[in-house]
Design an enzyme around this catalytic site. Structure first.
Site, PDB file in Angstrom:
ATOM      1  N   PRO A   1       0.820  -1.212   0.000  1.00 28.34           N
ATOM      2  CG  PRO A   1      -0.883  -1.598   1.546  1.00 28.34           C
ATOM      3  CD  PRO A   1       0.412  -2.169   1.057  1.00 28.34           C
TER       4      PRO A   1
ATOM      5  CD  GLN B   1      10.309 -15.443 -18.443  1.00 29.95           C
ATOM      6  OE1 GLN B   1      11.448 -15.760 -18.775  1.00 29.95           O
ATOM      7  NE2 GLN B   1       9.415 -16.333 -18.048  1.00 29.95           N
ATOM      8  CD  GLU B   2       6.038  -8.816 -13.475  1.00 25.51           C
ATOM      9  OE1 GLU B   2       6.874  -9.255 -12.663  1.00 25.51           O
ATOM     10  OE2 GLU B   2       5.033  -8.166 -13.138  1.00 25.51           O
TER      11      GLU B   2
ATOM     12  CD  GLN C   1      -8.043  12.160 -47.090  1.00 23.10           C
ATOM     13  OE1 GLN C   1      -8.344  13.271 -46.670  1.00 23.10           O
ATOM     14  NE2 GLN C   1      -7.305  11.976 -48.165  1.00 23.10           N
TER      15      GLN C   1
ATOM     16  N   GLY D   1       5.905  -2.422 -13.440  1.00 26.73           N
ATOM     17  CA  GLY D   1       6.780  -1.250 -13.475  1.00 26.73           C
ATOM     18  C   GLY D   1       6.094  -0.219 -14.352  1.00 26.73           C
TER      19      GLY D   1
ATOM     20  CD  GLU E   1       4.701   7.470 -15.561  1.00 25.41           C
ATOM     21  OE1 GLU E   1       4.369   6.457 -14.912  1.00 25.41           O
ATOM     22  OE2 GLU E   1       4.002   7.922 -16.488  1.00 25.41           O
TER      23      GLU E   1
HETATM   24  C1  LIG Z   1      -4.606  -4.542 -11.686  1.00 22.34           C
HETATM   25  C2  LIG Z   1      -3.245  -4.541 -11.084  1.00 22.34           C
HETATM   26  C3  LIG Z   1      -2.580  -5.747 -10.900  1.00 22.34           C
HETATM   27  C4  LIG Z   1      -1.325  -5.760 -10.303  1.00 22.34           C
HETATM   28  N1  LIG Z   1      -0.705  -6.964 -10.053  1.00 22.34           N
HETATM   29  C5  LIG Z   1       0.406  -6.971  -9.254  1.00 22.34           C
HETATM   30  C6  LIG Z   1       0.956  -8.212  -8.810  1.00 22.34           C
HETATM   31  O1  LIG Z   1       0.479  -9.303  -9.162  1.00 22.34           O
HETATM   32  N2  LIG Z   1       2.013  -8.184  -7.973  1.00 22.34           N
HETATM   33  C7  LIG Z   1       2.579  -6.996  -7.558  1.00 22.34           C
HETATM   34  O2  LIG Z   1       3.534  -7.030  -6.791  1.00 22.34           O
HETATM   35  N3  LIG Z   1       2.093  -5.801  -7.983  1.00 22.34           N
HETATM   36  C8  LIG Z   1       1.013  -5.781  -8.812  1.00 22.34           C
HETATM   37  N4  LIG Z   1       0.489  -4.574  -9.222  1.00 22.34           N
HETATM   38  C9  LIG Z   1       1.113  -3.340  -8.751  1.00 22.34           C
HETATM   39  C10 LIG Z   1       1.810  -2.523  -9.811  1.00 22.34           C
HETATM   40  O3  LIG Z   1       2.988  -3.149 -10.241  1.00 22.34           O
HETATM   41  C11 LIG Z   1       2.043  -1.125  -9.197  1.00 22.34           C
HETATM   42  O4  LIG Z   1       0.780  -0.487  -9.143  1.00 22.34           O
HETATM   43  C12 LIG Z   1       3.032  -0.283  -9.967  1.00 22.34           C
HETATM   44  O5  LIG Z   1       4.320  -0.823  -9.877  1.00 22.34           O
HETATM   45  C13 LIG Z   1       3.052   1.162  -9.477  1.00 22.34           C
HETATM   46  O6  LIG Z   1       3.204   1.210  -8.097  1.00 22.34           O
HETATM   47  P1  LIG Z   1       2.185   2.111  -7.224  1.00 22.34           P
HETATM   48  O7  LIG Z   1       0.818   1.758  -7.639  1.00 22.34           O
HETATM   49  O8  LIG Z   1       2.535   1.970  -5.801  1.00 22.34           O
HETATM   50  O9  LIG Z   1       2.465   3.578  -7.695  1.00 22.34           O
HETATM   51  P2  LIG Z   1       3.546   4.583  -7.072  1.00 22.34           P
HETATM   52  O10 LIG Z   1       4.836   3.878  -6.943  1.00 22.34           O
HETATM   53  O11 LIG Z   1       2.964   5.221  -5.869  1.00 22.34           O
HETATM   54  O12 LIG Z   1       3.639   5.666  -8.239  1.00 22.34           O
HETATM   55  C14 LIG Z   1       2.645   6.665  -8.434  1.00 22.34           C
HETATM   56  C15 LIG Z   1       2.993   7.444  -9.706  1.00 22.34           C
HETATM   57  O13 LIG Z   1       4.281   8.029  -9.560  1.00 22.34           O
HETATM   58  C16 LIG Z   1       5.099   7.639 -10.635  1.00 22.34           C
HETATM   59  N5  LIG Z   1       6.481   7.501 -10.203  1.00 22.34           N
HETATM   60  C17 LIG Z   1       6.985   6.765  -9.190  1.00 22.34           C
HETATM   61  N6  LIG Z   1       8.316   6.868  -9.148  1.00 22.34           N
HETATM   62  C18 LIG Z   1       8.666   7.691 -10.168  1.00 22.34           C
HETATM   63  C19 LIG Z   1       9.901   8.195 -10.668  1.00 22.34           C
HETATM   64  N7  LIG Z   1      11.067   7.840 -10.123  1.00 22.34           N
HETATM   65  N8  LIG Z   1       9.866   9.034 -11.719  1.00 22.34           N
HETATM   66  C20 LIG Z   1       8.705   9.390 -12.315  1.00 22.34           C
HETATM   67  N9  LIG Z   1       7.503   8.945 -11.896  1.00 22.34           N
HETATM   68  C21 LIG Z   1       7.486   8.101 -10.816  1.00 22.34           C
HETATM   69  C22 LIG Z   1       4.550   6.291 -11.095  1.00 22.34           C
HETATM   70  O14 LIG Z   1       4.924   6.016 -12.421  1.00 22.34           O
HETATM   71  C23 LIG Z   1       3.059   6.546 -10.950  1.00 22.34           C
HETATM   72  O15 LIG Z   1       2.602   7.240 -12.072  1.00 22.34           O
HETATM   73  C24 LIG Z   1      -0.725  -4.535  -9.902  1.00 22.34           C
HETATM   74  C25 LIG Z   1      -1.389  -3.325 -10.122  1.00 22.34           C
HETATM   75  C26 LIG Z   1      -2.633  -3.312 -10.689  1.00 22.34           C
HETATM   76  C27 LIG Z   1      -3.328  -2.001 -10.863  1.00 22.34           C
END
Ligand SMILES: Cc1cc2nc3c(=O)[nH]c(=O)nc-3n(C[C@H](O)[C@H](O)[C@H](O)COP(=O)(O)OP(=O)(O)OC[C@H]3O[C@@H](n4cnc5c(N)ncnc54)[C@H](O)[C@@H]3O)c2cc1C
Length: 381
Positions: free
Chosen positions: A130, A243-244, A281, A366, A369
């Site tokens: 979270p 790979q993911e 078109q 990932g 961004e």
């Molecule tokens: C439907 C769904 C399924 C998922 N399944 C999985 C799963 O199976 N296992 C798992 O572990 N995770 C899973 N995820 C999580 C997903 O990988 C994360 O939501 C994602 O990595 C972004 O993390 P966050 O949501 O905490 O966003 P945050 O890290 O809070 O980021 C918020 C925003 O800030 C931007 N941001 C953060 N850091 C930077 C930076 N350095 N520069 C510029 N912008 C930045 C991000 O790009 C984003 O736009 C899932 C998510 C969803 C919605």
């Protein structure tokens, strides 16, 4: 453009996946959406067909294809039917498989892999919390040693298959002072005391992929459930994220291509001002651009698939493939919705659902961004 990366074995495999989708998925697609979950019978059938153990050695029930192109074919066909189908099954056969095959002991392989391949055991991977997903090294879930066991506390969120998974690969902090070098992977299994799940999360799209929050309250995880080396979990994840991301890219493009193909049929038939809407078109040019984008993207992606098959895909190219295909997918599906007019906004139309399903691909595996960060860093910036 003719794709050249696949041979007769891949084509035959593709046929068997198509049959599976037509027989076991398509007729029940609405039911899965309603239940917000893919039925376990689908997993078992996928297991019987040998789709779940593509990376698993034969002695543990898999087919050890040793050729990533089979994963790619499976991903293309599943996402052509539904993005949720490919993400749910893909987390298992494409994302979790390398962890359970490459990092586990002989005893763990024997204990987990046969049921992994048969579909009796569904898996998930829990990295995101979270408090954040992008900065993986900052994760807060802890695992503290107690005798030979580990006591896990914390939570994960947005976990695909989280609600139904029997085994979750959980990343937890084992050395608080060591940031990225203090993370270890644990197999947390259904039935372990203190391991609970929240409700199925109510998402914008992909309703049939169950996504859940996971809670760990003093969960006692035995030493036999540690995956890989202590404090090496971050490196293990970094090594497997390409790979993911590649699997995600494969699904993104195939999903967009499938919906675009259906849209082309629609715009040939749908009439306005006495002519097919696709023949105006403006629309013709939009479609020409999109078809070109898909084909050009496919050429890059195919090279990535081949490189990964040869063990040579770089993290940077995987990031490019994931980022680019998800952007193209978003652009294609948004245009397809527009071309369907009002019907494109109706959930009963696949194009509307596909559009909602696709929004997440720019966020997960990932965010884009973070992908641009990886690519930018490679430019020395
Ligand atoms: C439907 C769904 C399924 C998922 N399944 C999985 C799963 O199976 N296992 C798992 O572990 N995770 C899973 N995820 C999580 C997903 O990988 C994360 O939501 C994602 O990595 C972004 O993390 P966050 O949501 O905490 O966003 P945050 O890290 O809070 O980021 C918020 C925003 O800030 C931007 N941001 C953060 N850091 C930077 C930076 N350095 N520069 C510029 N912008 C930045 C991000 O790009 C984003 O736009 C899932 C998510 C969803 C919605």
């Amino acid at each position: 453009m003719k794709r050249t990366i696949y041979g007769p074995d891949h084509d035959a495999f593709r046929e068997s996946v198509r049959e599976f989708v037509a027989r076991s998925i398509t007729p029940r697609a609405e039911e899965f959406i309603e239940n917000r979950m893919i039925d376990r019978e689908v997993w078992l059938e996928a297991g019987r067909q040998g789709f779940l153990g593509l990376e698993v050695p034969e002695e543990y029930g898999g087919s050890a294809a040793g050729d990533y192109r089979f994963n790619a074919v499976l991903g293309e066909e599943l996402s052509g039917q539904s993005a949720a189908l490919s993400s749910s099954l893909g987390i298992h056969y494409d994302v979790v498989a390398p962890y359970l095959v490459e990092l586990t002991t002989e005893e763990q392989k024997k204990r987990w892999l046969p049921r992994f391949c048969s579909g009796e055991m569904i898996t998930a991977i829990g990295m995101t919390e979270p408090s954040g997903g992008s900065d993986l090294a900052a994760l807060r879930t802890t695992a503290v040693r107690d005798g030979s066991d580990w006591i896990v506390n914390g939570s994960k969120t947005f976990i695909t298959n989280g609600y139904c998974a029997d085994l979750v690969v959980v990343a937890a902090r084992t050395s608080p002072e060591k940031k990225a070098k203090g993370i270890t992977l644990f197999a947390v299994e259904t039935g372990m005391e203190g391991f609970t799940r929240g409700r199925k999360l109510d998402k914008v799209g992909q309703p049939e992929a169950d996504t859940a929050e996971l809670f760990f309250e003093n969960v006692r995880v035995p030493e036999e459930n540690v995956i890989g080396e202590i404090d090496r979990g971050f490196i293990a994840m970094m090594e497997r994220l390409p790979q993911e991301r590649l699997g995600s890219a494969v699904a993104n493009l195939a999903h967009a291509a499938a919906v675009l193909a259906e849209t082309l049929v629609y715009v040939r038939e749908r009439k306005a001002f006495g002519q097919a809407v696709g023949s105006f078109q403006h629309n013709k040019f939009v479609l020409a651009d999109l078809v070109t984008k898909i084909e050009v993207s496919q050429a890059f992606l195919d090279q990535c698939i081949l490189a990964h098959t040869e063990g040579e895909l770089s993290a940077v190219n995987a990031a490019k493939a994931k980022m680019w295909t998800s952007e193209v997918q978003g652009e294609v599906l948004d245009a397809c919705v527009q071309l369907y007019g009002g019907y494109g906004y109706m959930k009963e139309y696949r194009v509307a659902r596909a559009w909602m399903d696709a929004r997440v691909t720019r966020i997960w595996a990932g965010s884009n961004e973070i992908m641009r960060e990886i690519i930018g860093r490679d430019l020395g910036l």
